[in-house]
Design a protein around this motif. Structure first.
Motif, PDB file in Angstrom:
ATOM      1  N   ALA A  23      10.900  -2.539  -1.841  1.00 36.72           N
ATOM      2  CA  ALA A  23      10.518  -1.445  -1.959  1.00 36.72           C
ATOM      3  C   ALA A  23       9.162  -0.708  -1.772  1.00 36.72           C
ATOM      4  O   ALA A  23       8.304  -1.479  -1.644  1.00 36.72           O
ATOM      5  CB  ALA A  23      10.085  -0.932  -3.728  1.00 36.72           C
ATOM      6  N   SER A  24       9.273   0.476  -1.235  1.00 35.81           N
ATOM      7  CA  SER A  24       8.128   1.649  -0.393  1.00 35.81           C
ATOM      8  C   SER A  24       7.619   2.509  -0.906  1.00 35.81           C
ATOM      9  O   SER A  24       8.648   3.407  -1.639  1.00 35.81           O
ATOM     10  CB  SER A  24       8.064   0.916   0.759  1.00 35.81           C
ATOM     11  OG  SER A  24       8.646   1.219   1.274  1.00 35.81           O
ATOM     12  N   LEU A  25       6.817   2.790  -0.680  1.00 34.54           N
ATOM     13  CA  LEU A  25       5.961   4.410  -1.465  1.00 34.54           C
ATOM     14  C   LEU A  25       4.810   4.380  -0.597  1.00 34.54           C
ATOM     15  O   LEU A  25       3.761   4.027   0.885  1.00 34.54           O
ATOM     16  CB  LEU A  25       5.260   3.958  -2.847  1.00 34.54           C
ATOM     17  CG  LEU A  25       5.730   2.645  -4.079  1.00 34.54           C
ATOM     18  CD1 LEU A  25       4.553   3.292  -5.638  1.00 34.54           C
ATOM     19  CD2 LEU A  25       6.771   3.898  -4.448  1.00 34.54           C
ATOM     20  N   GLY A  26       5.238   6.252  -0.820  1.00 36.10           N
ATOM     21  CA  GLY A  26       3.817   6.754   0.379  1.00 36.10           C
ATOM     22  C   GLY A  26       2.604   6.980  -0.315  1.00 36.10           C
ATOM     23  O   GLY A  26       2.428   6.258  -1.137  1.00 36.10           O
ATOM     24  N   PRO A  27       1.770   6.988   0.432  1.00 32.80           N
ATOM     25  CA  PRO A  27       0.364   6.676  -0.117  1.00 32.80           C
ATOM     26  C   PRO A  27       0.016   7.795  -1.711  1.00 32.80           C
ATOM     27  O   PRO A  27       0.099   8.527  -2.000  1.00 32.80           O
ATOM     28  CB  PRO A  27      -0.744   7.642   0.873  1.00 32.80           C
ATOM     29  CG  PRO A  27       0.477   8.626   1.926  1.00 32.80           C
ATOM     30  CD  PRO A  27       1.755   8.060   1.360  1.00 32.80           C
ATOM     31  N   PRO A  28      -1.091   7.254  -2.580  1.00 38.76           N
ATOM     32  CA  PRO A  28      -1.217   8.316  -3.742  1.00 38.76           C
ATOM     33  C   PRO A  28      -1.527   9.247  -2.648  1.00 38.76           C
ATOM     34  O   PRO A  28      -1.980   9.809  -2.058  1.00 38.76           O
ATOM     35  CB  PRO A  28      -2.612   7.893  -3.619  1.00 38.76           C
ATOM     36  CG  PRO A  28      -2.577   6.303  -3.335  1.00 38.76           C
ATOM     37  CD  PRO A  28      -2.002   6.497  -1.728  1.00 38.76           C
ATOM     38  N   PRO A  29      -1.333  10.591  -4.238  1.00 38.09           N
ATOM     39  CA  PRO A  29      -0.741   9.990  -5.517  1.00 38.09           C
ATOM     40  C   PRO A  29       0.825  10.035  -5.853  1.00 38.09           C
ATOM     41  O   PRO A  29       1.557  10.924  -6.800  1.00 38.09           O
ATOM     42  CB  PRO A  29      -1.075  11.003  -6.255  1.00 38.09           C
ATOM     43  CG  PRO A  29      -1.167  12.384  -5.127  1.00 38.09           C
ATOM     44  CD  PRO A  29      -1.344  11.710  -3.960  1.00 38.09           C
ATOM     45  N   ALA A  30       1.648   9.227  -4.459  1.00 34.92           N
ATOM     46  CA  ALA A  30       3.156   9.214  -4.624  1.00 34.92           C
ATOM     47  C   ALA A  30       3.564   8.431  -6.186  1.00 34.92           C
ATOM     48  O   ALA A  30       3.144   7.487  -6.934  1.00 34.92           O
ATOM     49  CB  ALA A  30       3.459   8.324  -3.935  1.00 34.92           C
ATOM     50  N   PHE A  31       4.984   9.058  -6.540  1.00 37.97           N
ATOM     51  CA  PHE A  31       5.669   8.456  -7.700  1.00 37.97           C
ATOM     52  C   PHE A  31       5.531   6.394  -7.897  1.00 37.97           C
ATOM     53  O   PHE A  31       5.380   6.472  -6.954  1.00 37.97           O
ATOM     54  CB  PHE A  31       5.854   9.152  -8.630  1.00 37.97           C
ATOM     55  CG  PHE A  31       6.542  10.290  -9.091  1.00 37.97           C
ATOM     56  CD1 PHE A  31       5.666  10.810  -9.606  1.00 37.97           C
ATOM     57  CD2 PHE A  31       7.187  11.347  -8.477  1.00 37.97           C
ATOM     58  CE1 PHE A  31       5.154  12.364 -10.040  1.00 37.97           C
ATOM     59  CE2 PHE A  31       7.349  13.010  -9.137  1.00 37.97           C
ATOM     60  CZ  PHE A  31       6.661  13.542  -9.529  1.00 37.97           C
ATOM     61  N   PRO A  32       5.315   6.095  -9.128  1.00 37.20           N
ATOM     62  CA  PRO A  32       5.990   4.797  -8.861  1.00 37.20           C
ATOM     63  C   PRO A  32       6.962   4.358  -8.433  1.00 37.20           C
ATOM     64  O   PRO A  32       7.945   5.431  -9.024  1.00 37.20           O
ATOM     65  CB  PRO A  32       5.441   4.425 -10.551  1.00 37.20           C
ATOM     66  CG  PRO A  32       4.325   4.879 -11.514  1.00 37.20           C
ATOM     67  CD  PRO A  32       4.932   6.517 -10.447  1.00 37.20           C
TER      68      PRO A  32
END
Length: 788
Positions: free
Chosen positions: A379-388
């Motif tokens: 799993a990978s997320l973008g920079p804040p404020p990305a959703f969990p």
């Protein structure tokens, strides 16, 4: 231009429908379904005649039919329009996915036999949808929706033999074989000789009946063809030189799956086999035979193309097979000597498992970027404020058990997932195990403990009646446990979670509904009415009285415990007080030690405000104590007080009224509470001990009313023979009416001994009632006496 056709099916409970082929002008039959644009498909679905199911609307059902493609490419069924689940059948493939208007998102595709006519079964169990084609599981997915009220089918093909079967009741069955041999039986005997074996005075026996089987490949079955997603347990004992086992997904005498277990002296092997058309194919086997004369508990979990089999709570097989697609349950024996069965219990078991190999897509991304690569789920997320990031199985459950393994990163698991802003989670975060809750995007820390071991981490999150527990186990060291309370009324899905950056997971995780712990039995109903036995079998046998009219349970509780008072028949006066206590040190004159929950009925005050819709409600003052110190207090108004409970879960303490938690607190210093006792006291009214239920996983209460599967006969002579014969037999030769679990020496020596199969850790306490069995052939009563 040819006329295409839309198929309308007349659906009725258990009935075969007529087939109506309705021409639709302006549609080119050569324009096959996969080539339609979303607009064209939406138009076809919009024009398709709809037949409402009406009162038969259901979210648990089986829809079965036969489709004959006759050279055409595709047939499609939509469970809902404009949004729902669709099923597509081609000559050599079948698929299912999500439908929104005319847009399809395929989630599952599998190969099928390359023929014109296919039998199709769409099975729905709540949020879970499964597709079975020609008796083989094609795949499944999860989609939360209301009850189906209509189906739309397009494709210009013949559809026959349609049956719509609402599943109004879950899979529930139990049989302790407590009946005379001449009485009727719910089992259908396919082969072999099956009979109930019983004692002469069953009402005065601990466990008087069992089922026996003799013969080559003896088989008896029970249940319905649609049985699936269930957990079955059965007690089983075999003789030397034989085979025994259980059957599942049985759709005929030559079409089933078989767990076959050989004795140590007759192959010494446990096998999982598939029977198709009279031919037996091996799936898996291990070298592990049973010991003759020992009772075992077999547990089978079947559903969604998967089967797990446990022996005495140890996992033996875990297989995925397309042929596991529902069917009857059965018992199996093979040999000339008797094989015994007892205590069959079958109940629903809803769970979803991801293992990276099966065609079942019950999980899907809700937020974040998810991919499976190189043997792991990332799993990978973008920079804040990305959703969990959430990868979930969509359900509307209210309780969850979630298991997964985090390989690296700030990963975890989640339950009560309504959307990316609302969920409960257990995560590994910055070197700590953290329980948290997100509500409208705002994070609340529930509990946290440091992790002093490296990954990977095995995580388990479990919720039960508004309490949540989390366990994180590293590659070494003791597991880290956390607990907290949750708001009432949460619901939603469950799955994987990451809060920031990147996290890697093992591609094997599971969500399910947690098992409910049964309350300990109070007294022994079989013998409680016997005057000479009431001291150890009556309702007071598990309790003793002490100072101030308090009652103390004889049990010894080292872990979590719950004490519940059933009060529906209690006449509680004003100022009547009930006190329930756990983790207490004993009746030493300090009644408020440990944890105590008190319920006090307050005097009715005419001037006090009451709910206008319930003017007759009573007020109850509730308090939770720790070692005599008040930790929480509240006054509630109820029209009736039906039950009150105190419960511990890890370091969380909760008080319940009518099954709803009303007071909770966390005690980080719970390890300092030294008590192991439970007690209750009523002032101003009486509560019989029979109305007090005690629940604790750490305590085992054996009344031998069921087969003794937790016990094994000790082995003598270097493991070649058993130490004695153990069974339910009469104690007195002069009066054979009363029978108990009994051990007598056999031909191999004077010792008769059984071991408990469980492993126990300190502290441990054992309390039992026993007596000498009468044996006149050994002399008078003093001569046949022996050591216990």
């Amino acid at each position: 231009m040819r006329l295409a056709a839309v198929i309308v099916l007349l659906l009725s409970l258990g009935a075969t429908a007529a087939v109506f082929v309705i021409p639709v002008a302006g549609r080119d039959e050569a324009a096959m379904l996969p080539e339609r644009t979303p607009e064209q498909l939406a138009g076809a679905l919009e024009a398709a005649p709809v037949l409402p199911i009406g009162e038969d609307a259901a979210d648990f059902y089986d829809l079965a039919f036969t489709v004959n493609l006759k050279g055409r490419n595709t047939f499609m069924l939509a469970t809902g329009y404009p949004a729902g689940v669709y099923v597509s059948v081609e000559r050599d493939a079948a698929s299912m996915g999500f439908l929104s208007g005319g847009t399809r998102l395929e989630r599952v595709r599998g190969n099928i036999r390359n023929i014109d006519a296919h039998s199709v079964l769409l099975r729905r169990r709540g949020a879970f949808h499964e597709l079975v084609v020609d008796g083989m599981m094609t795949g499944g997915l999860s989609f939360s929706a209301g009850a189906e009220t209509a189906f739309r089918m397009v494709g210009g093909v013949d559809v026959t033999d349609v049956k719509f079967q609402p599943i109004r009741e879950p899979v529930v069955f139990g049989d302790d074989f407590m009946r005379e041999p001449k009485e009727g039986s719910p089992w259908e005997n396919i082969s072999g000789m099956w009979e109930t074996i019983g004692l002469d005075h069953p009402s005065l026996s601990a466990n008087p009946f069992r089922l026996s089987a003799v013969g080559a490949r003896a088989l008896t079955v029970v249940g319905k063809p649609w049985w699936d997603a269930y957990r079955a347990t059965v007690s089983i004992m075999g003789a030397p030189g034989q085979k025994m086992g259980v059957v599942f997904s049985c759709r005929g005498p030559d079409n089933y799956y078989l767990f076959r277990w050989s004795a140590r002296d007759a192959g010494n092997v446990a096998e999982l086999l598939e029977m198709r058309g009279g031919g037996m194919s091996p799936i898996h086997s291990v070298d592990a035979g049973y010991v003759p004369g020992v009772w075992y508990k077999l547990e089978l979990v079947v559903g969604m193309g998967r089967a797990r089999l446990y022996v005495d709570e140890h996992l033996l097989f875990d297989v995925v097979s397309r042929g596991i697609s529902g069917g009857r349950f059965g018992l199996f024996a093979d040999g000339v000597n008797r094989t015994y069965f007892d205590d069959v219990v079958i109940g629903p078991c809803q769970e979803a498992v991801y293992n990276g190999m099966s065609p079942f897509r019950y999980f899907r991304p809700l937020s974040g970027i998810w991919r499976e690569d190189a043997g792991k789920m990332t799993a990978s997320l973008g920079p804040p404020p990305a959703f969990p990031g959430l990868y979930v199985c969509g359900t509307n459950w209210r309780e969850w058990a979630v298991d997964a393994t985090v390989l690296s990163g700030n990963g975890g698991i989640a339950a009560a997932v309504a959307d990316p802003l609302n969920f409960t989670g257990l995560v590994v975060k910055d070197g700590a195990a953290v329980l948290l809750q997100h509500k409208a995007g705002v994070e609340t820390l529930l509990a946290s403990r440091p992790l002093n071991v490296p990954p990977p981490y095995a995580l388990r999150l479990e919720t039960s009646r508004c309490l949540v527990s989390g366990t994180v186990s590293g590659a070494s060291g003791a597991p880290v446990s956390l607990s907290a309370s949750l708001p009432h009324g949460l619901s939603g899905g469950a799955g994987l979670l990451t809060l920031s950056g990147r996290a890697d997971f093992a591609p094997n995780f599971r969500v399910g509904i947690p098992d409910r712990q049964e309350a300990l039995l109070s007294g022994n109903a079989t013998f409680s009415s016997e005057r000479e036995m009431s001291s150890w079998a009556g309702e007071m046998s598990d309790w003793y009285t002490s100072k101030g009219g308090s009652f103390w349970y004889r049990g010894f509780f080292t872990g979590d415990v719950e004490v519940t008072a059933e009060l529906s028949d209690a006449k509680i006066p004003a100022l009547g007080l009930l006190a329930l206590g756990v983790r207490k040190t004993g009746d030493d004159g300090t009644p408020m030690n440990g944890y105590v929950f008190t319920v006090k009925k307050m005097p009715r005050n005419a001037a006090a405000p009451h709910d206008a819709s319930s003017p007759d409600n009573d007020d109850f003052q509730l308090k939770l104590y720790r070692e005599g110190n008040e930790m929480a207090e509240r006054t509630v108004s109820r029209d009736a007080l039906l039950a009150a409970s105190i419960r511990t879960l890890g370091d969380t303490v909760a008080g319940y009224v009518n099954g709803i938690p009303v007071l909770t607190f966390r005690d980080p210093a719970s390890a300092a509470i030294a008590g192991y006792k439970a007690a209750f006291k009523a002032e101003g009214f009486s509560v019989p001990p029979a109305n007090i239920l005690v629940t604790a996983a750490s305590m085992r209460d054996y009344q031998f009313g069921t087969a003794p599967t937790d016990w094994r006969v000790a082995m003598a002579n270097d493991g070649r023979v058993t130490a004695g014969n153990w069974d339910v037999t009469s104690r007195w030769q002069c009066d054979t009416r009363w029978s108990f679990f009994t051990g007598v020496p056999n031909n191999h020596g004077k010792l008769a001994m059984v071991w408990n199969k469980k492993r126990f850790t300190d502290p441990i306490r054992i309390e039992f009632d026993a007596a000498i069995r009468m044996q006149r052939e050994r002399g008078n009563r003093y001569e046949y006496a022996r050591d216990i």
